[in-house]
Design an enzyme around this catalytic site. Sequence first.
Site, PDB file in Angstrom:
ATOM      1  N   ASP A  43       0.863  -1.192   0.000  1.00 48.13           N
ATOM      2  CA  ASP A  43       0.000   0.000   0.000  1.00 48.13           C
ATOM      3  C   ASP A  43       0.899   1.241   0.000  1.00 48.13           C
ATOM      4  OD1 ASP A  43      -1.882   2.103   0.651  1.00 48.13           O
ATOM      5  OD2 ASP A  43      -3.237   0.521   1.303  1.00 48.13           O
ATOM      6  N   SER A  85      -7.043   4.181  -1.116  1.00 49.79           N
ATOM      7  CA  SER A  85      -6.797   2.730  -1.098  1.00 49.79           C
ATOM      8  C   SER A  85      -8.071   1.921  -1.302  1.00 49.79           C
ATOM      9  CB  SER A  85      -6.131   2.329   0.219  1.00 49.79           C
ATOM     10  OG  SER A  85      -4.850   2.892   0.282  1.00 49.79           O
ATOM     11  N   GLU A 255      -0.912  -8.004   2.004  1.00 45.63           N
ATOM     12  CA  GLU A 255      -0.692  -6.555   1.959  1.00 45.63           C
ATOM     13  C   GLU A 255       0.380  -6.086   2.934  1.00 45.63           C
ATOM     14  OE1 GLU A 255      -3.569  -3.906   3.594  1.00 45.63           O
ATOM     15  OE2 GLU A 255      -3.015  -2.258   2.282  1.00 45.63           O
ATOM     16  N   ASP A 260       2.271   2.598   3.267  1.00 39.45           N
ATOM     17  CA  ASP A 260       1.455   3.798   3.048  1.00 39.45           C
ATOM     18  C   ASP A 260       1.484   4.741   4.256  1.00 39.45           C
ATOM     19  OD1 ASP A 260      -0.673   5.225   1.478  1.00 39.45           O
ATOM     20  OD2 ASP A 260      -1.860   4.737   3.252  1.00 39.45           O
ATOM     21  N   ASP A 302      -0.964   0.123  -4.691  1.00 38.97           N
ATOM     22  CA  ASP A 302      -2.247   0.658  -5.151  1.00 38.97           C
ATOM     23  C   ASP A 302      -2.098   2.105  -5.626  1.00 38.97           C
ATOM     24  OD1 ASP A 302      -1.688   1.453  -2.567  1.00 38.97           O
ATOM     25  OD2 ASP A 302      -3.695   1.057  -1.770  1.00 38.97           O
ATOM     26  N   HIS A 303      -1.075   2.792  -5.113  1.00 42.33           N
ATOM     27  CA  HIS A 303      -0.772   4.181  -5.467  1.00 42.33           C
ATOM     28  C   HIS A 303       0.517   4.543  -4.760  1.00 42.33           C
ATOM     29  CE1 HIS A 303      -1.919   4.986  -1.377  1.00 42.33           C
ATOM     30  NE2 HIS A 303      -3.047   4.332  -1.580  1.00 42.33           N
TER      31      HIS A 303
HETATM   32 MG    MG Z   1      -4.153  -0.678   2.656  1.00 47.77          MG
HETATM   33 ZN    ZN Z   2      -2.894   6.166   2.251  1.00 48.76          ZN
END
Ligand code: MG
Ligand code: ZN
Length: 364
Positions: A43, A85, A255, A260, A302-303
């Site tokens: 993430d 997310s 994950e 993130d 995811d980004h």
């Molecule tokens: Mg996540």
């Molecule tokens: Zn985030």
Amino acid sequence: MRPILLLALVFFSACSAPYQPLATLVNVEFAPKPKNVIFLIGDGMGLSQVSAHIYWKGLHKNIFQQFKTVGFHITHSANELVTDSAAGATAFSCGHKTTNGAIGITPDEEACRGIVENLEKAGYATGMVVACTATHATPASFIAHRELRAFTDEIAMDFLETPFDCLIAGGKKNFIGRIDKKNLIDSLKDRGYAIKSGTSMKSIPGKGQRPFVIFTDDQEPPTASGGRKYLPSATRLACDFLSKRSEKGFFLMVEGSQIDWAGHANDRNWLRAEMDDFDKTIRAALEFAAADKETLVIVTGDHECGGASLLKAGKKDFKTAFSTRLHTAAWVPVYAYGPQASLFSGVYDNTEIYEKVVRALELN
Ligand code: MG
Ligand code: ZN
């Protein structure tokens, strides 16, 4: 030779040293089609996070250089160039772009049947291993259908609706000790699940005969540098369990959730420890896949998060800098290994990852 020249020679020859694959991962004769898929999401892991990790860990010592197939996906959601997310994971699980904050639904608020539901129906075993609560946006988007990611107690209810075979995650509090006083742990037990709490991954709950949940924490699990160690061993445990659970095959989502959070916090040391943990986790998946020969491994984010960049700091070092505490619109790399890995090269939308998994498994 002058010391400075010698140093330069050592440095540049180290950089140009031949690619050194892990012996266990090369010369593997894969089956033509995958039976199993391990899908690993970092993430908030964009190219900068991977690049920083590669230098921190060392060239040729990191897991990312073991992949021969690399692609990029375009991360935008249905309503914003910069995704969150929830929309990011819904794109992976359902193959639909949705609005930021939405969990497993289309922009018209229709539930979209995701990969876990479709594969369970087709006879596959499915599971998730994450470093956050089970109800957090990424894992939630593979199980639940809710308008907003913030509805975590409602998302927990959906774990009773969507069948799955194993879940290793934090967030026990969303299943027991709820405001509505429902005891979802008893409900899971009624549905045949073995339930365990803790972070030891030495034995499979229910002796591998029943589906199971391991709650690794009541709330969010700690950071990797704060003592969280279970992600690699949980990934191994889940692969061992799922591979025996169905003749048809399995789908496992893993994950690295807190990469993130390190980006949001603009915290270099946190990021470094989370990327190191994710490296070990990917390694566990690849080692399983190399021995199994019928497992496709996909690794992506995811980004990007934090607008991380690697700035010059002297001739041989870099310093990390962040330009935001939010996500960014940067493309995200995709790494693939195993049967049909070549499907994942190129540049494509995040929703196409779902389509490529479906194509690899020959589901339609
Ligand atoms: Mg996540
Ligand atoms: Zn985030």
